[in-house]
Design a protein around this motif. Structure first.
Motif, PDB file in Angstrom:
ATOM      1  N   ASP A 167       0.823  -1.217   0.000  1.00 56.17           N
ATOM      2  CA  ASP A 167       0.000   0.000   0.000  1.00 56.17           C
ATOM      3  C   ASP A 167       0.854   1.264   0.000  1.00 56.17           C
ATOM      4  OD1 ASP A 167      -2.368  -1.432   0.044  1.00 56.17           O
ATOM      5  OD2 ASP A 167      -2.539  -1.394   2.221  1.00 56.17           O
ATOM      6  N   VAL A 168       2.170   1.100  -0.037  1.00 59.24           N
ATOM      7  CA  VAL A 168       3.097   2.242  -0.067  1.00 59.24           C
ATOM      8  C   VAL A 168       4.184   1.969  -1.099  1.00 59.24           C
ATOM      9  CG1 VAL A 168       2.711   2.958   2.322  1.00 59.24           C
ATOM     10  CG2 VAL A 168       4.488   1.273   1.815  1.00 59.24           C
ATOM     11  N   TRP A 169       4.775   3.031  -1.574  1.00 63.62           N
ATOM     12  CA  TRP A 169       5.802   2.875  -2.617  1.00 63.62           C
ATOM     13  C   TRP A 169       7.065   2.206  -2.083  1.00 63.62           C
ATOM     14  CZ3 TRP A 169      10.587   5.317  -2.266  1.00 63.62           C
ATOM     15  CH2 TRP A 169      10.697   6.346  -1.326  1.00 63.62           C
ATOM     16  N   SER A 170       7.353   2.391  -0.779  1.00 58.86           N
ATOM     17  CA  SER A 170       8.507   1.730  -0.167  1.00 58.86           C
ATOM     18  C   SER A 170       8.216   1.459   1.297  1.00 58.86           C
ATOM     19  CB  SER A 170       9.768   2.590  -0.294  1.00 58.86           C
ATOM     20  OG  SER A 170      10.835   2.041   0.475  1.00 58.86           O
ATOM     21  N   HIS A 171       8.028   0.197   1.630  1.00 55.38           N
ATOM     22  CA  HIS A 171       7.770  -0.177   3.023  1.00 55.38           C
ATOM     23  C   HIS A 171       8.933   0.236   3.917  1.00 55.38           C
ATOM     24  CE1 HIS A 171       6.709  -2.531   6.510  1.00 55.38           C
ATOM     25  NE2 HIS A 171       7.783  -3.292   6.380  1.00 55.38           N
ATOM     26  N   TRP A 215      -1.151  10.703  -3.927  1.00 56.60           N
ATOM     27  CA  TRP A 215       0.191  11.087  -4.375  1.00 56.60           C
ATOM     28  C   TRP A 215       0.432  12.520  -3.933  1.00 56.60           C
ATOM     29  CZ3 TRP A 215      -3.186   8.069  -6.940  1.00 56.60           C
ATOM     30  CH2 TRP A 215      -2.731   6.842  -7.444  1.00 56.60           C
ATOM     31  N   SER A 216       1.540  12.773  -3.282  1.00 55.19           N
ATOM     32  CA  SER A 216       1.831  14.070  -2.669  1.00 55.19           C
ATOM     33  C   SER A 216       1.898  15.192  -3.704  1.00 55.19           C
ATOM     34  CB  SER A 216       3.158  13.998  -1.910  1.00 55.19           C
ATOM     35  OG  SER A 216       3.514  15.273  -1.418  1.00 55.19           O
ATOM     36  N   TYR A 217       1.443  16.371  -3.279  1.00 57.68           N
ATOM     37  CA  TYR A 217       1.611  17.579  -4.095  1.00 57.68           C
ATOM     38  C   TYR A 217       3.089  17.956  -4.211  1.00 57.68           C
ATOM     39  CZ  TYR A 217      -3.427  18.781  -3.801  1.00 57.68           C
ATOM     40  OH  TYR A 217      -4.784  18.818  -3.896  1.00 57.68           O
ATOM     41  N   ALA A 225       7.227   9.626 -10.725  1.00 58.98           N
ATOM     42  CA  ALA A 225       7.788   9.135  -9.459  1.00 58.98           C
ATOM     43  C   ALA A 225       6.951   7.990  -8.886  1.00 58.98           C
ATOM     44  CB  ALA A 225       7.880  10.282  -8.462  1.00 58.98           C
ATOM     45  N   ASP A 226       5.628   8.128  -8.994  1.00 58.88           N
ATOM     46  CA  ASP A 226       4.664   7.115  -8.526  1.00 58.88           C
ATOM     47  C   ASP A 226       4.924   6.705  -7.076  1.00 58.88           C
ATOM     48  OD1 ASP A 226       2.350   5.647  -8.953  1.00 58.88           O
ATOM     49  OD2 ASP A 226       3.429   3.852  -9.576  1.00 58.88           O
ATOM     50  N   LYS A 227       5.208   7.690  -6.237  1.00 53.41           N
ATOM     51  CA  LYS A 227       5.434   7.413  -4.820  1.00 53.41           C
ATOM     52  C   LYS A 227       4.126   7.610  -4.048  1.00 53.41           C
ATOM     53  CE  LYS A 227      10.391   8.380  -4.700  1.00 53.41           C
ATOM     54  NZ  LYS A 227      11.487   9.142  -4.060  1.00 53.41           N
ATOM     55  N   GLY A 228       3.241   6.661  -4.213  1.00 54.13           N
ATOM     56  CA  GLY A 228       1.906   6.787  -3.650  1.00 54.13           C
ATOM     57  C   GLY A 228       1.699   5.999  -2.377  1.00 54.13           C
ATOM     58  N   ARG A 229       0.498   6.165  -1.832  1.00 53.99           N
ATOM     59  CA  ARG A 229       0.065   5.406  -0.659  1.00 53.99           C
ATOM     60  C   ARG A 229      -1.433   5.122  -0.792  1.00 53.99           C
ATOM     61  NH1 ARG A 229       2.568   9.377   4.087  1.00 53.99           N
ATOM     62  NH2 ARG A 229       4.356  10.073   2.831  1.00 53.99           N
ATOM     63  N   ARG A 230      -1.887   4.006  -0.248  1.00 57.14           N
ATOM     64  CA  ARG A 230      -3.330   3.717  -0.205  1.00 57.14           C
ATOM     65  C   ARG A 230      -3.864   4.215   1.135  1.00 57.14           C
ATOM     66  NH1 ARG A 230      -7.188  -1.250   0.740  1.00 57.14           N
ATOM     67  NH2 ARG A 230      -5.430  -2.177   1.859  1.00 57.14           N
ATOM     68  N   LEU A 231      -4.381   5.422   1.127  1.00 51.24           N
ATOM     69  CA  LEU A 231      -4.926   6.032   2.334  1.00 51.24           C
ATOM     70  C   LEU A 231      -6.454   5.973   2.370  1.00 51.24           C
ATOM     71  CD1 LEU A 231      -2.664   9.223   2.564  1.00 51.24           C
ATOM     72  CD2 LEU A 231      -2.271   6.961   3.567  1.00 51.24           C
ATOM     73  N   ASP A 232      -7.066   5.704   1.240  1.00 52.42           N
ATOM     74  CA  ASP A 232      -8.526   5.697   1.120  1.00 52.42           C
ATOM     75  C   ASP A 232      -9.012   4.253   1.035  1.00 52.42           C
ATOM     76  OD1 ASP A 232      -8.999   8.790   0.470  1.00 52.42           O
ATOM     77  OD2 ASP A 232      -7.235   8.077  -0.623  1.00 52.42           O
ATOM     78  N   ARG A 258      -6.263  21.212 -11.517  1.00 51.28           N
ATOM     79  CA  ARG A 258      -6.392  21.569 -10.091  1.00 51.28           C
ATOM     80  C   ARG A 258      -6.901  20.384  -9.268  1.00 51.28           C
ATOM     81  NH1 ARG A 258      -9.129  27.379  -9.247  1.00 51.28           N
ATOM     82  NH2 ARG A 258      -7.807  27.302  -7.407  1.00 51.28           N
ATOM     83  N   PRO A 259      -6.156  19.286  -9.249  1.00 52.83           N
ATOM     84  CA  PRO A 259      -6.645  18.058  -8.620  1.00 52.83           C
ATOM     85  C   PRO A 259      -6.502  18.062  -7.105  1.00 52.83           C
ATOM     86  CG  PRO A 259      -4.438  17.708  -9.402  1.00 52.83           C
ATOM     87  CD  PRO A 259      -4.811  19.112  -9.822  1.00 52.83           C
ATOM     88  N   SER A 260      -7.230  17.158  -6.486  1.00 50.62           N
ATOM     89  CA  SER A 260      -6.939  16.765  -5.113  1.00 50.62           C
ATOM     90  C   SER A 260      -5.694  15.888  -5.150  1.00 50.62           C
ATOM     91  CB  SER A 260      -8.113  15.983  -4.524  1.00 50.62           C
ATOM     92  OG  SER A 260      -7.773  15.421  -3.268  1.00 50.62           O
ATOM     93  N   ASP A 261      -5.039  15.743  -3.992  1.00 52.96           N
ATOM     94  CA  ASP A 261      -3.926  14.800  -3.931  1.00 52.96           C
ATOM     95  C   ASP A 261      -4.415  13.359  -3.754  1.00 52.96           C
ATOM     96  OD1 ASP A 261      -4.783  15.563  -1.415  1.00 52.96           O
ATOM     97  OD2 ASP A 261      -2.794  15.881  -0.583  1.00 52.96           O
ATOM     98  N   HIS A 262      -5.706  13.184  -3.505  1.00 53.88           N
ATOM     99  CA  HIS A 262      -6.340  11.868  -3.476  1.00 53.88           C
ATOM    100  C   HIS A 262      -7.151  11.670  -4.755  1.00 53.88           C
ATOM    101  CE1 HIS A 262      -5.989  11.148   1.032  1.00 53.88           C
ATOM    102  NE2 HIS A 262      -5.754  12.445   0.955  1.00 53.88           N
ATOM    103  N   VAL A 263      -7.408  10.423  -5.102  1.00 54.67           N
ATOM    104  CA  VAL A 263      -8.266  10.128  -6.249  1.00 54.67           C
ATOM    105  C   VAL A 263      -9.495   9.355  -5.773  1.00 54.67           C
ATOM    106  CG1 VAL A 263      -6.330  10.125  -7.853  1.00 54.67           C
ATOM    107  CG2 VAL A 263      -7.075   7.954  -6.842  1.00 54.67           C
TER     108      VAL A 263
END
Length: 271
Positions: A167-171, A215-217, A225-232, A258-263
């Motif tokens: 759920d993260v790009w790097s545990h 994905w962080s702003y 970079a695709d350094k994401g996290r599953r927060l939702d 003008r996106p949110s940082d979440h999808v």
């Protein structure tokens, strides 16, 4: 009957109204659960969203911060606001749909926005992190006092924890970063077990597969970079486990104007 339900931390519903319209126009969910709406109830864009087909709208907001909302094409029979936050933030909303949701007992949808927890994962020196852990403790205790019903129920929202290594790009890199620390992951598991919830996203998408919703702003090129996290997350009660038909993470929304940082995460249930 199929029911489509979306959850999305929108990071200011008024600012992001154009992409809310775009998402609804392209995907037409029956229910939309928004978090971090960032506006008081009387300034929520109710008329704009009703014009998109959501006659039934319930909000729990506050000025400038936090806030949750549920938009529904189906009638809402009842509304609850749980007392999960010791600071009085608007972070929870539950609606129960009537027989139109496929059962005489209806369907309860919980919409949560769990505190992010700040930057330092130490409750002794960071009150924001202490607040997050307390909030999770309240969620864990809720099934016992009836506040968090888990029969014919769905729990969605920005839970601000990425529990699995995938759920993260790097545990390894994120073990000491708030949202993936062992103490948060342990609390996350306790909340799930207390309500006997099923992780619907991982029921549909194998746990071995990388899966992100945020994905962080701060990244100049989030896609590369695709350094994401599953927060939702999308959880369902045991009696709805077999009803989960599909889960989709709408990753392309991160690249909209003008996106949110979440999808958005879109779930389909066969009720």
């Amino acid at each position: 009957m199929p029911l489509t339900l979306a959850t999305w931390n929108i990071n200011s519903v008024r600012l992001r109204l154009p992409i809310v319209r775009r998402f609804i126009g392209e995907y037409q969910p029956d229910i939309v659960c928004l978090q971090e709406t960032k506006c008081p109830d009387d300034q929520f864009p109710t008329a704009d969203l009703r014009a998109l087909g959501y006659e039934h709208i319930v909000v729990n907001g506050q000025k400038g911060y936090h806030g949750v909302a549920v938009l529904s094409r189906l009638p809402i029979a009842s509304v609850e606001r749980g007392l999960f936050c010791r600071h009085g933030h608007s972070r929870h909303l539950a609606v129960t749909l009537g027989e139109a949701a496929g059962s005489a007992s209806g369907l309860t949808i919980h919409n949560f926005y769990v505190p992010a927890g700040g930057d330092e994962p130490d409750p002794e020196i960071n009150d924001k992190f202490a607040h997050k852990l307390h909030f999770l403790d309240c969620m864990e205790a809720a099934p016992g006092n009836g506040t968090l019903r888990s029969q014919r129920a769905v729990l969605v929202g920005d839970l601000n924890i990425a529990p699995l290594e995938t759920d993260v790009w790097s545990h390894k890199a994120l073990l000491s970063v708030v949202s993936h620390t062992p103490v948060e992951v342990e609390r996350f598991g306790r909340v799930m077990r207390a309500g006997a919830w099923i992780d619907a996203m991982r029921q549909c998408i194998p746990a071995e597969q990388k899966l992100y919703t945020w994905w962080s702003y701060r990244s100049p090129d989030w896609a590369a970079a695709d350094k994401g996290r599953r927060l939702d997350h999308v959880w369902v009660s045991q009696d709805l486990g077999a009803a989960v038909d599909d889960i989709r993470v709408i990753k392309e929304a991160r690249g909209w104007d003008r996106p949110s940082d979440h999808v958005p995460v879109l779930a389909t249930l066969q009720l």
